[in-house]
Design a protein around this motif. Structure first.
Motif, PDB file in Angstrom:
ATOM      1  N   THR A  28       0.842  -1.197   0.000  1.00  0.00           N
ATOM      2  CA  THR A  28       0.000   0.000   0.000  1.00  0.00           C
ATOM      3  C   THR A  28       0.876   1.246   0.000  1.00  0.00           C
ATOM      4  N   ALA A  29       1.959   1.205   0.762  1.00  0.00           N
ATOM      5  CA  ALA A  29       2.864   2.358   0.823  1.00  0.00           C
ATOM      6  C   ALA A  29       3.538   2.621  -0.531  1.00  0.00           C
ATOM      7  N   LEU A  30       3.647   1.561  -1.349  1.00  0.00           N
ATOM      8  CA  LEU A  30       4.240   1.740  -2.686  1.00  0.00           C
ATOM      9  C   LEU A  30       3.218   2.276  -3.687  1.00  0.00           C
ATOM     10  N   GLY A  31       1.984   2.447  -3.237  1.00  0.00           N
ATOM     11  CA  GLY A  31       0.948   3.009  -4.111  1.00  0.00           C
ATOM     12  C   GLY A  31       0.080   1.956  -4.759  1.00  0.00           C
ATOM     13  N   ALA A  32       0.210   0.679  -4.357  1.00  0.00           N
ATOM     14  CA  ALA A  32      -0.625  -0.379  -4.949  1.00  0.00           C
ATOM     15  C   ALA A  32      -1.904  -0.546  -4.125  1.00  0.00           C
ATOM     16  N   LYS A  33      -2.955  -1.020  -4.815  1.00  0.00           N
ATOM     17  CA  LYS A  33      -4.176  -1.397  -4.097  1.00  0.00           C
ATOM     18  C   LYS A  33      -4.052  -2.871  -3.770  1.00  0.00           C
ATOM     19  N   VAL A  34      -4.416  -3.269  -2.559  1.00  0.00           N
ATOM     20  CA  VAL A  34      -4.288  -4.682  -2.186  1.00  0.00           C
ATOM     21  C   VAL A  34      -5.666  -5.238  -1.849  1.00  0.00           C
ATOM     22  N   ARG A  35      -6.007  -6.362  -2.505  1.00  0.00           N
ATOM     23  CA  ARG A  35      -7.273  -7.035  -2.198  1.00  0.00           C
ATOM     24  C   ARG A  35      -6.990  -8.453  -1.733  1.00  0.00           C
ATOM     25  N   VAL A  36      -7.629  -8.832  -0.653  1.00  0.00           N
ATOM     26  CA  VAL A  36      -7.418 -10.192  -0.135  1.00  0.00           C
ATOM     27  C   VAL A  36      -8.784 -10.827   0.115  1.00  0.00           C
ATOM     28  N   GLN A  37      -8.891 -12.104  -0.241  1.00  0.00           N
ATOM     29  CA  GLN A  37     -10.176 -12.780  -0.043  1.00  0.00           C
ATOM     30  C   GLN A  37     -10.364 -13.101   1.435  1.00  0.00           C
ATOM     31  N   ALA A  38     -11.592 -12.925   1.920  1.00  0.00           N
ATOM     32  CA  ALA A  38     -11.877 -13.182   3.338  1.00  0.00           C
ATOM     33  C   ALA A  38     -11.427 -14.590   3.718  1.00  0.00           C
ATOM     34  N   GLY A  39     -10.739 -14.701   4.816  1.00  0.00           N
ATOM     35  CA  GLY A  39     -10.309 -16.014   5.325  1.00  0.00           C
ATOM     36  C   GLY A  39      -8.992 -16.510   4.743  1.00  0.00           C
ATOM     37  N   ALA A  40      -8.402 -15.754   3.801  1.00  0.00           N
ATOM     38  CA  ALA A  40      -7.175 -16.245   3.142  1.00  0.00           C
ATOM     39  C   ALA A  40      -6.037 -16.463   4.139  1.00  0.00           C
ATOM     40  N   GLY A  41      -6.021 -15.661   5.209  1.00  0.00           N
ATOM     41  CA  GLY A  41      -4.910 -15.765   6.165  1.00  0.00           C
ATOM     42  C   GLY A  41      -5.214 -16.646   7.363  1.00  0.00           C
ATOM     43  N   ALA A  42      -6.404 -17.274   7.377  1.00  0.00           N
ATOM     44  CA  ALA A  42      -6.840 -17.986   8.587  1.00  0.00           C
ATOM     45  C   ALA A  42      -5.840 -19.058   9.038  1.00  0.00           C
ATOM     46  N   GLY A  43      -5.340 -19.844   8.100  1.00  0.00           N
ATOM     47  CA  GLY A  43      -4.415 -20.934   8.453  1.00  0.00           C
ATOM     48  C   GLY A  43      -3.117 -20.425   9.057  1.00  0.00           C
ATOM     49  N   ALA A  44      -2.780 -19.167   8.753  1.00  0.00           N
ATOM     50  CA  ALA A  44      -1.526 -18.590   9.263  1.00  0.00           C
ATOM     51  C   ALA A  44      -1.791 -17.642  10.433  1.00  0.00           C
ATOM     52  N   ASN A  45      -3.037 -17.636  10.899  1.00  0.00           N
ATOM     53  CA  ASN A  45      -3.447 -16.752  12.000  1.00  0.00           C
ATOM     54  C   ASN A  45      -3.353 -15.265  11.670  1.00  0.00           C
ATOM     55  N   PHE A  46      -3.554 -14.917  10.397  1.00  0.00           N
ATOM     56  CA  PHE A  46      -3.698 -13.499  10.023  1.00  0.00           C
ATOM     57  C   PHE A  46      -5.193 -13.281   9.803  1.00  0.00           C
ATOM     58  N   ASP A 344       7.249   0.850 -10.333  1.00  0.00           N
ATOM     59  CA  ASP A 344       7.889   2.125 -10.672  1.00  0.00           C
ATOM     60  C   ASP A 344       7.936   3.011  -9.423  1.00  0.00           C
ATOM     61  N   LYS A 345       9.125   3.463  -9.051  1.00  0.00           N
ATOM     62  CA  LYS A 345       9.245   4.239  -7.813  1.00  0.00           C
ATOM     63  C   LYS A 345       8.896   5.722  -8.053  1.00  0.00           C
ATOM     64  N   GLU A 346       8.991   6.163  -9.328  1.00  0.00           N
ATOM     65  CA  GLU A 346       8.639   7.575  -9.584  1.00  0.00           C
ATOM     66  C   GLU A 346       7.144   7.718  -9.815  1.00  0.00           C
ATOM     67  N   LYS A 347       6.633   6.914 -10.779  1.00  0.00           N
ATOM     68  CA  LYS A 347       5.171   6.941 -11.001  1.00  0.00           C
ATOM     69  C   LYS A 347       4.591   5.954 -10.009  1.00  0.00           C
ATOM     70  N   LYS A 348       4.326   6.407  -8.819  1.00  0.00           N
ATOM     71  CA  LYS A 348       3.916   5.526  -7.722  1.00  0.00           C
ATOM     72  C   LYS A 348       2.766   4.594  -8.128  1.00  0.00           C
ATOM     73  N   GLY A 349       2.928   3.310  -7.835  1.00  0.00           N
ATOM     74  CA  GLY A 349       1.837   2.381  -8.075  1.00  0.00           C
ATOM     75  C   GLY A 349       1.686   1.917  -9.513  1.00  0.00           C
ATOM     76  N   GLU A 350       2.667   2.176 -10.379  1.00  0.00           N
ATOM     77  CA  GLU A 350       2.607   1.656 -11.754  1.00  0.00           C
ATOM     78  C   GLU A 350       3.680   0.581 -11.926  1.00  0.00           C
ATOM     79  N   LEU A 351       3.483  -0.273 -12.930  1.00  0.00           N
ATOM     80  CA  LEU A 351       4.473  -1.319 -13.180  1.00  0.00           C
ATOM     81  C   LEU A 351       5.574  -0.822 -14.109  1.00  0.00           C
ATOM     82  N   ALA A 352       6.807  -1.209 -13.841  1.00  0.00           N
ATOM     83  CA  ALA A 352       7.931  -0.907 -14.735  1.00  0.00           C
ATOM     84  C   ALA A 352       8.866  -2.099 -14.649  1.00  0.00           C
ATOM     85  N   ILE A 353       8.670  -3.055 -15.561  1.00  0.00           N
ATOM     86  CA  ILE A 353       9.429  -4.319 -15.465  1.00  0.00           C
ATOM     87  C   ILE A 353      10.620  -4.298 -16.412  1.00  0.00           C
ATOM     88  N   ASP A 354      11.793  -4.612 -15.857  1.00  0.00           N
ATOM     89  CA  ASP A 354      12.994  -4.738 -16.683  1.00  0.00           C
ATOM     90  C   ASP A 354      13.129  -6.212 -17.064  1.00  0.00           C
TER      91      ASP A 354
END
Ligand code: NAD
Length: 384
Positions: A28-46, A344-354
């Protein structure tokens, strides 16, 4: 702004998850949106609440989680049908296991997703923080010893009591890579008398630095048995015979054996024959960490505990998954370090793959509907 999606794992036995609250916050701090399905972390206690607090959006269904996602993160390879709704050409990063189930991999490739296999990460210094084999093997090596101790009907440390002396357990570690080193350290901490073997000469010093004893045939072949990448080579038939004789004598006096021996791209070498198992005392325990690749012990059955003439042979193929909170936290960090490279660190939240970066090239398995990794394309054209 890119969207990163983490659905519930398709394999119901898999307790690990590809995202932790910590990495959700970092994405999130890098500017990405994060979506997680309900219960995805249950087995790991998240909990879902932990993820929400870290800035992720918790969605009820897999479809809502994946809708239009640019990056999908999972632990194991999902079925192609489970990824419907992700953006065209979206990235999937996971432990892809690209050399098994070619039909499933082909179906996934044909979806046009960009597939990255985390276990193909090159072992270069820069990629250490992304090395899932290391992060998971370390925990597996620890858990192998804990499971062996729990299953063993005797004590690990020597105890001198008024009623007499309890002898220390004799523990033998076969294969001193990441898992083996952690197994040695854990068995020492529990008070076992620890010995270890490997075919790579550099492991002798590592074993001794953990105050364990090294056991191996140290001939000329042994001195050269390491590739430039630090992996084991397949040994000659003559070496294997000498090694088997020495190991067979040693095994008879051992209470616990942990095997971790692997050679990249090959089935696991058989190091313990049926006769060697039968030479051990009843009540002894073997934990075979190579069970997923055929096993180092002739008696091993994947995901079973086989009781053979009084000796228990344990073949759990996902020991790291049994410590799901730790293994998920480390795996999620490995994934964060990897995906961070693509943002991409300048255009926050965009992809820039080398695409020429060794880390990207080394792990990229498929793109634009085609398999592209040389290990897979070469295999297709060549003889089996
Ligand atoms: P691995 O899982 O491929 O194999 C486990 C061990 O089994 C290895 O030590 C191997 O030598 C041993 N083995 C193979 N055949 C054997 C036989 N017949 N008898 C006994 N032992 C046998 O190995 P790994 O844990 O992935 O580690 C391999 C090497 O890579 C190690 O030196 C490790 O320190 C190094 N490494 C480097 C990096 C990095 O630089 N980024 C990261 C992780 C590991």
């Amino acid at each position: 702004m890119i969207t990163i999606a983490v659905p519930v794992e398709g394999d119901k036995g898999e307790k690990r998850v590809a995202l932790s609250p910590e990495t959700a916050k970092k994405f999130t701090a890098l500017g990405a949106k994060v979506r997680v399905q309900a219960g995805a972390g249950a087995g790991a206690n998240f909990s879902d609440a932990d993820f929400k607090q870290a800035g992720a959006k918790v969605e009820k269904s897999a479809a809502a989680t994946l809708k239009g996602a640019d990056i999908v993160l999972t632990v194991r390879r999902p079925a192609a049908s489970a990824l419907k709704g992700a953006a065209k050409g979206a990235i999937l990063a996971c432990i892809l296991d690209p050399f098994s189930d070619p039909g499933g991999l082909s179906a996934l490739t044909k979806t046009g997703l960009t597939l990255f296999s985390m276990e193909l990460m090159p072992r270069i210094t820069r990629a250490q923080s992304m090395d899932v084999l290391s992060s998971q093997a370390n925990l597996a090596g620890y858990k192998a010893v804990i499971d062996a101790a729990a299953h063993f009907g005797r004590a690990f440390p020597m105890m001198m009591t008024a009623a007499g002396t309890v002898p220390a357990a004799r523990v033998f570690i076969m294969g001193v890579g990441v898992a083996g080193l952690q197994a040695i350290a854990t068995a020492k901490r529990l008070g076992g008398v620890v010995t270890a073997t490997d075919v790579r000469p550099s492991t002798k010093e590592q074993v001794e630095s953990l105050a364990a004893k090294f056991v191996a045939v140290e001939d000329e072949e042994f001195k050269e048995a390491e590739t430039s990448a630090g992996y084991a080579k397949e040994m000659s038939a003559a070496y294997k015979k000498k090694q088997a004789k020495l190991i067979a004598e040693h095994v008879q006096s051992q209470d616990i054996i942990i095997t971790t021996a692997l050679i990249p791209g090959r089935p696991a070498p058989e190091l313990i024959s049926k006769a060697m198992v039968e030479s051990m005392k009843p009540g002894s325990v073997i934990v075979d960490l190579a069970a997923e690749r055929g096993g180092n012990c002739a008696v091993t059955k994947a995901d079973k505990i086989v009781l053979h003439k009084g000796v228990s042979v344990m073949g759990n193929t996902n020991l790291a998954g049994e410590l799901a909170s730790n293994s998920s936290s480390l795996y999620a960090r490995n994934l964060f370090a990897f995906i961070d490279l693509m943002i991409d660190k300048e255009k926050k939240g965009e992809l820039a793959i080398d695409w020429e970066d060794d880390v990207i090239k080394g792990t990229l398995v498929a793109r634009g509907g085609k398999l592209v990794h040389p290990m897979l394309t070469a295999k297709k054209g060549g003889k089996k």
